[in-house]
Design an enzyme around this catalytic site. Structure first.
Site, mmCIF file in Angstrom:
data_model
loop_
_atom_site.group_PDB
_atom_site.id
_atom_site.type_symbol
_atom_site.label_atom_id
_atom_site.label_comp_id
_atom_site.label_asym_id
_atom_site.label_seq_id
_atom_site.Cartn_x
_atom_site.Cartn_y
_atom_site.Cartn_z
ATOM 1 C CB SER A 177 -11.471 7.389 -3.785
ATOM 2 O OG SER A 177 -10.104 7.766 -3.503
ATOM 3 C CE LYS A 193 -6.212 1.619 -1.072
ATOM 4 N NZ LYS A 193 -5.886 1.872 0.825
ATOM 5 C CE LYS A 253 -3.620 2.732 2.875
ATOM 6 N NZ LYS A 253 -4.602 2.438 3.989
HETATM 7 C C1 PBG Z 1 -7.716 3.687 5.296
HETATM 8 C C2 PBG Z 1 -8.139 3.081 3.979
HETATM 9 C C3 PBG Z 1 -7.134 3.762 2.738
HETATM 10 C C4 PBG Z 1 -8.417 3.327 1.536
HETATM 11 C C5 PBG Z 1 -8.606 2.512 2.353
HETATM 12 N N1 PBG Z 1 -8.355 2.219 3.294
HETATM 13 C C6 PBG Z 1 -7.201 5.250 2.896
HETATM 14 C C7 PBG Z 1 -5.894 5.678 3.407
HETATM 15 O O1 PBG Z 1 -5.167 5.111 3.836
HETATM 16 O O2 PBG Z 1 -5.869 6.967 4.208
HETATM 17 C C8 PBG Z 1 -7.911 4.030 0.172
HETATM 18 C C9 PBG Z 1 -9.062 3.625 -0.525
HETATM 19 C C10 PBG Z 1 -9.227 4.753 -1.008
HETATM 20 O O3 PBG Z 1 -8.389 5.129 -2.007
HETATM 21 O O4 PBG Z 1 -10.356 3.563 -2.436
HETATM 22 N N2 PBG Z 1 -6.454 2.972 5.423
#
Ligand code: PBG
Length: 349
Positions: free
Chosen positions: A299, A273, A220
């Site tokens: 997103s 991701k 991530k």
């Molecule tokens: C929680 C999380 C996030 C996303 C999924 N789980 C945001 C982040 O890490 O700031 C992002 C998903 C998306 O942007 O669709 N930590």
């Protein structure tokens, strides 16, 4: 070099003399849609898609998310209505995110393990409504529950305030347990603390939930493409950024280390991701693991495509289809995507 069309049309030879001899002509296999379909290497099936839901406390609540057209936060009752519609269209997997009002957040992220919180409630309701016809994943992270919006708990050190890895693990495990008790299929830790997969695995097993799986957000990145999600989940950090726990977008070898560790700690599936800016990572990871690989079409990727469609510069059906196929082609088995319902409803895949 052989050219199909001579540069000077006036010197075109008669039709019979025109053809050049080529052993291989790749266009032979592109002559009709039926032929192209028959040799397509990549397929996106409805069961490949995982639909995200944002769930809030209360009843009768529906809050559209401005930056993500077509996506809303729902209380459990409205979530069930949307889920039923999605199931009718062929969705079989969902991932749940809880969204809490500011007054329900604190430094310890206590709400994250509340069994009556929106996510455990939604899991119970969905399980009751659809039994095991539905695969339920739940996001496990503290950012929507901490008053400061970070994915872990804070600690004061001589170097200043840091996100404390090991105390965060306890609350993450408690959150995972609350979801397991409610009947989730797989918990999906997205916090990026070190060791959380192993810690959660042990906690689940010790509590008798050895059948509950873990989809690790293994790779991530600290990405700009989460912007709209943070609006949706009210989870933007109130200070600093997430670069001390999420990965540096410049690194690829490190992604292989993250994935190998999560595998060793007991992950059942691995995620990359965001998706589109990291197709190289998916493709590199694919031959290194036999675990199912999940791509999260996040997103910001969704918002970017929707914005381009809105101003008329992209054809939405073709663009969504291309995005989804590209993720499968790069090596994903499953795709988390906000496009899932529309893609099935409009038969874009
Ligand atoms: C929680 C999380 C996030 C996303 C999924 N789980 C945001 C982040 O890490 O700031 C992002 C998903 C998306 O942007 O669709 N930590």
């Amino acid at each position: 070099m052989l050219l199909e069309t001579p540069a000077n049309p006036s010197s075109t030879p008669a039709a019979s003399e025109e053809s050049v001899f080529l052993v291989q002509r790749l266009r032979r296999l592109r002559t009709s849609a039926a032929l192209r379909e028959s040799i397509a290497e990549t397929v996106v099936r409805p069961s490949d898609l995982i639909l995200p839901f944002f769930v809030v406390p209360g009843t009768g609540v529906e809050q559209p998310i401005a930056s993500m057209p077509g996506v809303s936060r729902h209380s459990v009752d409205g979530f069930l209505v949307q889920l039923e519609r999605a199931m009718r269209l062929g969705v079989r997997s969902i991932v749940l995110f809880g969204v809490l009002p500011d007054n329900a957040k604190d430094e310890a992220a206590a709400g994250a393990s509340d069994p009556s919180g929106p996510v455990p409630s939604a899991i119970r309701a969905a399980r009751q409504a659809f039994g095991n016809d539905l695969v339920i994943y739940s996001d496990v992270c503290l950012c929507a529950h901490t008053s400061h919006g970070h994915c872990g708990l804070l600690k004061q050190t001589p170097r200043g305030v840091v996100i404390d890895n090991d105390s965060s693990l306890r609350q993450l495990a408690a959150m995972a347990l609350a979801h397991a008790e409610a009947g989730v299929d797989l918990v999906a830790p997205s916090d990026m603390m070190d060791g959380r997969v192993g810690y959660i695995r042990q906690a689940l097993d010790a509590a008798g939930h050895s059948e509950v799986g873990i989809l690790a957000y293994a790779v991530k990145y600290a990405s700009a493409f989460y912007g709209p999600f943070r609006e949706a989940a009210h989870s933007a950090p109130s200070f600093g950024d997430r670069a001390t726990y999420q990965m540096d977008p410049r690194n690829a070898r490190e992604a292989l280390r993250e994935a190998a560790l999560d595998l060793a700690e007991g992950a059942d599936m691995l995620m990359v991701k965001p998706a589109l800016p990291y197709l190289d990572i998916l493709a590199r990871l694919r031959p290194t693991t036999q675990l199912p690989l999940v791509a999260y079409n996040v997103s910001g990727e969704y918002a970017m495509l929707k914005a381009a469609v809105k101003v008329g510069v992209l054809d939405e059906p073709k663009a969504v289809r291309e995005v989804l196929h590209s993720l499968k082609r790069a090596g994903a088995d499953l795709i988390i995507t906000y496009h899932a319902v529309e893609a099935l409803e409009q038969q874009w895949i």
